[in-house]
Design an enzyme around this catalytic site. Structure first.
Site, PDB file in Angstrom:
ATOM      1  N   GLY A  13       0.841  -1.182   0.000  1.00  0.00           N
ATOM      2  CA  GLY A  13       0.000   0.000   0.000  1.00  0.00           C
ATOM      3  C   GLY A  13       0.873   1.227   0.000  1.00  0.00           C
ATOM      4  O   GLY A  13       1.929   1.244  -0.621  1.00  0.00           O
ATOM      5  N   CYS A  14       0.479   2.229   0.722  1.00  0.00           N
ATOM      6  CA  CYS A  14       1.239   3.468   0.800  1.00  0.00           C
ATOM      7  C   CYS A  14       2.625   3.214   1.391  1.00  0.00           C
ATOM      8  O   CYS A  14       2.748   2.603   2.454  1.00  0.00           O
ATOM      9  CB  CYS A  14       0.475   4.467   1.659  1.00  0.00           C
ATOM     10  N   PHE A  15       3.661   3.696   0.719  1.00  0.00           N
ATOM     11  CA  PHE A  15       5.008   3.433   1.222  1.00  0.00           C
ATOM     12  C   PHE A  15       5.309   4.147   2.524  1.00  0.00           C
ATOM     13  O   PHE A  15       6.190   3.739   3.267  1.00  0.00           O
ATOM     14  CB  PHE A  15       6.093   3.681   0.181  1.00  0.00           C
ATOM     15  N   TRP A  16       4.584   5.201   2.850  1.00  0.00           N
ATOM     16  CA  TRP A  16       4.793   5.882   4.126  1.00  0.00           C
ATOM     17  C   TRP A  16       4.536   4.923   5.294  1.00  0.00           C
ATOM     18  O   TRP A  16       5.244   4.940   6.294  1.00  0.00           O
ATOM     19  CB  TRP A  16       3.890   7.087   4.272  1.00  0.00           C
TER      20      TRP A  16
END
Length: 184
Positions: A13-16
């Protein structure tokens, strides 16, 4: 790469979110957000990746010491800190750029990834849809995407999406963490 370290590449998903998780794991020396798995030539930008037309996934490249943490442990942590049963989606983030993917660097990583994923299926009611593919390219994300959670902890997305993942990480994998208590 210097002797005594190895590299793993995961997209959850979001790399953050994925970056924030692995920054807390013992034996992980560096985590970098980036893009991988695409089929468009050249260096992709965040805006291009978000269009969903490049084929790239948001990923993290993890440099780790295999004497301190095994690749199998990293795969278990990865699988346990995102939803590997949703195709091209994590929460509100939708599109192939948010797919669950393990990009292996060598045949040993491929074998380990497939074994761990198969073993973890019993923890999920729905089938695991995590892609397991060879790493064919990797591009670091722009500087504003690096170390995002640490720089933006009070931001709404960090509080609503990333902080709960970190709580789950501490509850489930505390023995593998640098500092299991006192972090949000």
């Amino acid at each position: 790469m210097r002797s005594g370290v190895a590299t793993a590449t995961f997209g959850g998903g979001c790399f953050w979110c994925t970056e924030a998780v692995f920054q807390q794991v013992k034996g992980v020396e560096h985590v970098e957000s980036g893009y991988s798995g695409g089929n468009v030539p050249g260096y992709p930008t965040y805006r291009e990746i978000c269009s969903g037309r490049t084929g790239h996934a948001e990923v993290v490249r993890i440099t780790y010491n295999p004497e301190e943490v095994s690749y199998a442990t990293l795969v278990r942590i990865f699988m346990g800190t995102h939803d590997p049963t949703t195709l091209n989606r994590q929460g509100a983030d939708r599109g192939t750029q948010y797919r669950s993917v393990i990009f292996y660097h060598d045949p040993g990583q491929e074998t380990t990834a497939r074994e761990v994923v198969a073993a973890m299926q019993s923890y999920y009611q729905d089938p695991i849809v995590t892609e397991i593919s060879p790493l064919i390219n990797y591009y670091p994300a722009e500087p504003e995407h690096q170390d995002y959670y640490r720089r933006n902890t009070a931001q709404g997305y960090c509080q609503v999406v990333i902080s709960p993942k970190l709580r789950k990480l501490r509850e489930t994998f505390s023995e593998y963490l640098e500092s299991p208590a006192g972090q949000s």
